[in-house]
Design an enzyme around this catalytic site. Structure first.
Site, mmCIF file in Angstrom:
data_model
loop_
_atom_site.group_PDB
_atom_site.id
_atom_site.type_symbol
_atom_site.label_atom_id
_atom_site.label_comp_id
_atom_site.label_asym_id
_atom_site.label_seq_id
_atom_site.Cartn_x
_atom_site.Cartn_y
_atom_site.Cartn_z
ATOM 1 N N SER A 143 3.041 11.988 -34.386
ATOM 2 C CA SER A 143 4.329 12.660 -34.628
ATOM 3 C C SER A 143 5.260 11.800 -35.492
ATOM 4 C CB SER A 143 5.009 12.972 -33.296
ATOM 5 O OG SER A 143 4.144 13.700 -32.467
HETATM 6 N N1 SAM Z 1 1.632 11.963 -28.856
HETATM 7 C C1 SAM Z 1 0.718 11.797 -29.962
HETATM 8 C C2 SAM Z 1 0.896 10.473 -30.646
HETATM 9 O O1 SAM Z 1 1.709 9.653 -30.206
HETATM 10 O O2 SAM Z 1 0.149 10.241 -31.613
HETATM 11 C C3 SAM Z 1 0.795 12.948 -30.950
HETATM 12 C C4 SAM Z 1 0.247 14.182 -30.365
HETATM 13 S S1 SAM Z 1 -0.311 15.409 -31.483
HETATM 14 C C5 SAM Z 1 1.165 15.961 -32.222
HETATM 15 C C6 SAM Z 1 -0.703 16.668 -30.282
HETATM 16 C C7 SAM Z 1 -1.902 16.341 -29.415
HETATM 17 O O3 SAM Z 1 -1.982 17.320 -28.394
HETATM 18 C C8 SAM Z 1 -3.234 16.376 -30.148
HETATM 19 O O4 SAM Z 1 -3.874 15.139 -30.035
HETATM 20 C C9 SAM Z 1 -4.006 17.477 -29.435
HETATM 21 O O5 SAM Z 1 -5.386 17.199 -29.309
HETATM 22 C C10 SAM Z 1 -3.339 17.494 -28.086
HETATM 23 N N2 SAM Z 1 -3.499 18.736 -27.323
HETATM 24 C C11 SAM Z 1 -3.359 20.024 -27.736
HETATM 25 N N3 SAM Z 1 -3.580 20.871 -26.701
HETATM 26 C C12 SAM Z 1 -3.831 20.090 -25.618
HETATM 27 C C13 SAM Z 1 -4.127 20.375 -24.244
HETATM 28 N N4 SAM Z 1 -4.211 21.613 -23.759
HETATM 29 N N5 SAM Z 1 -4.337 19.330 -23.420
HETATM 30 C C14 SAM Z 1 -4.274 18.048 -23.871
HETATM 31 N N6 SAM Z 1 -4.006 17.718 -25.148
HETATM 32 C C15 SAM Z 1 -3.782 18.732 -25.997
#
Ligand code: SAM
Length: 221
Positions: free
Chosen positions: A69
């Site tokens: 992000s």
């Molecule tokens: N917090 C992260 C960082 O510091 O790099 C960025 C997160 S990224 C914007 C969103 C993440 O949410 C992705 O890695 C994706 O795989 C995960 N994601 C999406 N749906 C999800 C779910 N149902 N359960 C767990 N993770 C999920």
């Protein structure tokens, strides 16, 4: 790179100053959050071509087609979460592990979950390298939270759902705070703060944001 040691140090100091200036000018004012974000080097969580853009206030691609992000959004969300040193925090969406690393410096214990096993493994490698012993990273569908580790003082969701997932609301302690983006995945979403009260939940809308969607189930990779 400039070739001279002193100038490299100057470049790094300038980059850090700009990074912190961007955070402040976009509303990150909490001293504890700023200190953590100054301490944690975002370049460790970014690979290859994108490394030189690690200090820009922009989301960047990571493995599995996901993103790390935008730093100012990480700062705003962490600030809204108001984490205390005795808190147990759940992060849904480990991604690169950057947000979890910042939370680990503010909380007693952090659980972070992602649906991509590969992202969890890469993040765990970084947590070990940084000797962070208060983070547990797990693979799973984070929309169901982590019933075995619940309840949580704080929950941070870093992918957008249409509504706050019921299991996450249920796993928040009374007095606890959850921060998450809500809205359709192809539109601008709202960052909201949910506070669990004695009798229900209070909702505050913080600002417009754009996140990847919260996807159901565990991914193949
Ligand atoms: N917090 C992260 C960082 O510091 O790099 C960025 C997160 S990224 C914007 C969103 C993440 O949410 C992705 O890695 C994706 O795989 C995960 N994601 C999406 N749906 C999800 C779910 N149902 N359960 C767990 N993770 C999920």
């Amino acid at each position: 790179m400039t070739g001279s040691g002193a100038s490299d140090d100057d470049d790094a100091a300038l980059r850090k100053m700009r990074f912190l200036f961007n955070l402040r000018s976009r509303g990150v004012t909490d001293a504890r959050v700023l200190t953590e974000m100054e301490r944690v080097d975002r370049a460790l969580f970014v690979r290859g071509l994108f490394l030189e853009r690690a200090y820009e206030d922009t989301p960047l691609p990571i493995s599995c087609g996901q993103t790390i992000s935008q730093p100012s959004v990480v700062g705003i969300m962490t600030q809204a979460l108001n984490v205390g040193p005795r808190d147990t925090v759940l992060e849904v969406g480990t991604g690169s592990g950057y947000q979890a690393t910042i939370l680990s410096g503010l909380a007693r214990r952090v659980y972070t979950v992602d649906r991509h096993r590969r992202l969890v493994q890469e993040a765990e490698t970084l947590f070990r390298h940084l000797a962070l012993t208060n983070i547990t990273a797990l693979t799973g569908d984070g929309s169901y939270g982590l019933p075995e580790q619940a309840p949580f003082d704080r929950i941070l969701v870093t992918a957008a759902a249409e509504d706050p997932p019921g299991p996450l609301l249920a796993q928040l302690k009374k007095g606890g705070i959850m921060v998450l983006p809500v809205g359709q995945s192809d539109a601008v979403q709202s960052l909201i703060k949910v506070t669990r009260t004695e009798t229900g939940y209070d909702y505050d809308e913080l600002r417009p944001v754009r996140f990847v969607p919260l996807v159901g189930g565990v991914a193949a990779d």
